[in-house]
Design a protein around this motif. Sequence first.
Motif, PDB file in Angstrom:
ATOM      1  N   CYS A 130       2.389   2.613   2.573  1.00  0.00           N
ATOM      2  CA  CYS A 130       3.203   1.980   1.539  1.00  0.00           C
ATOM      3  C   CYS A 130       2.276   1.258   0.566  1.00  0.00           C
ATOM      4  O   CYS A 130       1.128   0.945   0.876  1.00  0.00           O
ATOM      5  CB  CYS A 130       4.234   1.010   2.126  1.00  0.00           C
TER       6      CYS A 130
ATOM      7  N   LYS B 174       7.779   0.960  -1.363  1.00  0.00           N
ATOM      8  CA  LYS B 174       7.991  -0.033  -0.306  1.00  0.00           C
ATOM      9  C   LYS B 174       9.055   0.399   0.699  1.00  0.00           C
ATOM     10  O   LYS B 174       9.563  -0.418   1.468  1.00  0.00           O
ATOM     11  CB  LYS B 174       8.365  -1.379  -0.918  1.00  0.00           C
TER      12      LYS B 174
ATOM     13  N   LYS C 295       8.172  -0.540   4.224  1.00  0.00           N
ATOM     14  CA  LYS C 295       7.853  -1.945   4.475  1.00  0.00           C
ATOM     15  C   LYS C 295       8.456  -2.393   5.801  1.00  0.00           C
ATOM     16  O   LYS C 295       9.604  -2.090   6.125  1.00  0.00           O
ATOM     17  CB  LYS C 295       8.384  -2.801   3.323  1.00  0.00           C
ATOM     18  N   ASN C 296       7.658  -3.129   6.574  1.00  0.00           N
ATOM     19  CA  ASN C 296       8.061  -3.718   7.853  1.00  0.00           C
ATOM     20  C   ASN C 296       8.348  -2.693   8.939  1.00  0.00           C
ATOM     21  O   ASN C 296       8.949  -3.019   9.959  1.00  0.00           O
ATOM     22  CB  ASN C 296       9.279  -4.646   7.696  1.00  0.00           C
TER      23      ASN C 296
ATOM     24  N   THR D 210       1.061  -7.181   4.857  1.00  0.00           N
ATOM     25  CA  THR D 210       1.922  -6.074   5.294  1.00  0.00           C
ATOM     26  C   THR D 210       3.211  -5.951   4.492  1.00  0.00           C
ATOM     27  O   THR D 210       4.112  -5.225   4.895  1.00  0.00           O
ATOM     28  CB  THR D 210       2.272  -6.234   6.791  1.00  0.00           C
ATOM     29  N   SER D 211       3.312  -6.651   3.344  1.00  0.00           N
ATOM     30  CA  SER D 211       4.522  -6.539   2.539  1.00  0.00           C
ATOM     31  C   SER D 211       4.420  -5.424   1.506  1.00  0.00           C
ATOM     32  O   SER D 211       5.329  -5.227   0.713  1.00  0.00           O
ATOM     33  CB  SER D 211       4.833  -7.862   1.830  1.00  0.00           C
ATOM     34  N   CYS D 212       3.281  -4.718   1.505  1.00  0.00           N
ATOM     35  CA  CYS D 212       3.084  -3.518   0.682  1.00  0.00           C
ATOM     36  C   CYS D 212       2.766  -3.800  -0.777  1.00  0.00           C
ATOM     37  O   CYS D 212       2.740  -2.871  -1.585  1.00  0.00           O
ATOM     38  CB  CYS D 212       4.285  -2.566   0.771  1.00  0.00           C
TER      39      CYS D 212
END
Length: 570
Positions: free
Chosen positions: A178, A183, A186-187, A260-262
């Motif tokens: 991502c 996104k 994401k997660n 890690t939030s892209c």
Amino acid sequence: MKVSSGLALFACFGVCSARISNFEKEVIAPSSSRDLQSDENCKICDGETDKEDKPQELFFQFTDNWNQQSFQMGESDSNCHTIDPSDILRGENGEIELVIQRYGRFNSLNQGDRFKVVKGKGAFTIMQFKTQGGGTTTCYIHTSCSKPLVAGDTHGPFTLLDLGSCPAPPPEGQCTICDKENKENKNKPITVQYVAAGKDSAYQDGQKASCVADQYPTPAVVTVNGKTFDVEDGTVFTFDPEDSAETTFSINGDECFIHTSCSVPIVVGDQIGPFLITGGAGCGPPGECDPDAECTICDSNNKDNKPKSLVLKYHKDGMNSNYQPEGKASCRAGAYPETTTLTVLGESFVITDGQEFTITTDDKFDAETDFSFSSGFVDECFIHTSCSVPLVTGDRIGPFEVVAGGECPKCENKKCLEASVRQVDGRYVVDVTFDYEDLSPNREFVYYCHEKDENCPMTDLTPVGSDWIGLYPCSDSEGSFNVEPDFWSYTCYDEDIGNGKGRCRNGPGIGKGTITLDDNTAPPFYIQGVYNPIEELSAGCYVVLLNRYEGYSPPPYYNICISNNITLGE
């Protein structure tokens, strides 16, 4: 130094005046090792950017080219191109005097100078210039991110620059899980390999990731998002990112984080501190994939990816689909012919059980795709292909297993070792198929490295004649397979050489072949080592290792790869 939240600070770097350069060196030295650069393809932020990912500082270059209007914003959001440069006060060397947000002292700018703006609370950044008549004039740029801020865009005499907020695109062939343009993943879970020799990320600078180049402990206890993993150098594990911009790892109690939030890319092959990214949503480990993992080609919520081709596998034993009910697919469970001529979309295939084939359309599939059979208990049946019900890899729709299509490629893992067991005249025989002529360095293998080894795990996998295969109890993995096995063979072994005609280990490597481990045909010990025959081995779980004699490590020295589990005895 404290900054009032309602103000924006101005500071030069590069070729600015001496009274500013000391301030720059101490306070605003670039946090990224990358040079400042313009990149028209880099969107620093826009209206879809998460709050925590919005930049707190922006970087500009003074070009002295005043009539350049923004490519991204209209005049209501960026009007510095409307300033008449003839009104601007100039110094002896052509420099101008500028202050940000009408506060603080004026600072001199020469053409080519670069400067940083620390953003305040307002939506706009105000640029104020001294004019010829002793007064001032102003212009503004929308900098709250509700309008696109793109590196390389011009705002009158100011060009917006990238200072590490826009990482270079990943090398061709690497998979991006991502980034700020994508996104969707994401997660979602991310798979990493723990590498004690940490590295700096190619995409996440020191502000985005505090996991950086360093020597990390091994073995170690890693805790992330509530889960704990016992790791050593080379351990692969999968974690769930935290529901925030950063995911924090505790490594033997010491913490570091990665982004890690892209808003910056997460790319397979990038190493962030001790964590080598090996896979994630949409990206399997390099050279590997999970054949059992389902992939939705399309469904009613995602019709943008309607496929133009489908790879199907034919099975004589039909099954009912998990996604397409009888009203959507008349191909149902039942016995289909082992061999038949199949006609679909005007094309005919001679199909046997287990064979794959591909159906293709020029535009898009109709709601139903019909299949006719030359023999069998049905003349024809159909499956649904317009995506109002899901098309999912691994799903069996009557005799047809969905293998690939659209953005779900075919899973074609390269197997390094594959072992199977059969009985011959009451004795157990182990067949080992090996293929490591073109093996990915990211294979699954066992680490057992001596501290003197400089090349462990090795990356040069060119086959050599002395490479050998050993049969180990699965329980030996608890000791990293650190003993020679009861039964082993060189990969170059065959019956002619095995009967004593030569020592094949001194010959060229054989990277692809099959070896049968059999008590009745075991050759002399120098070709195949038998401390205990298979008949005397304890019943239970076994694996096969492909090994190499090299380095300081104890037996089995360097492990190249590991096979599937097999069972001997009852």
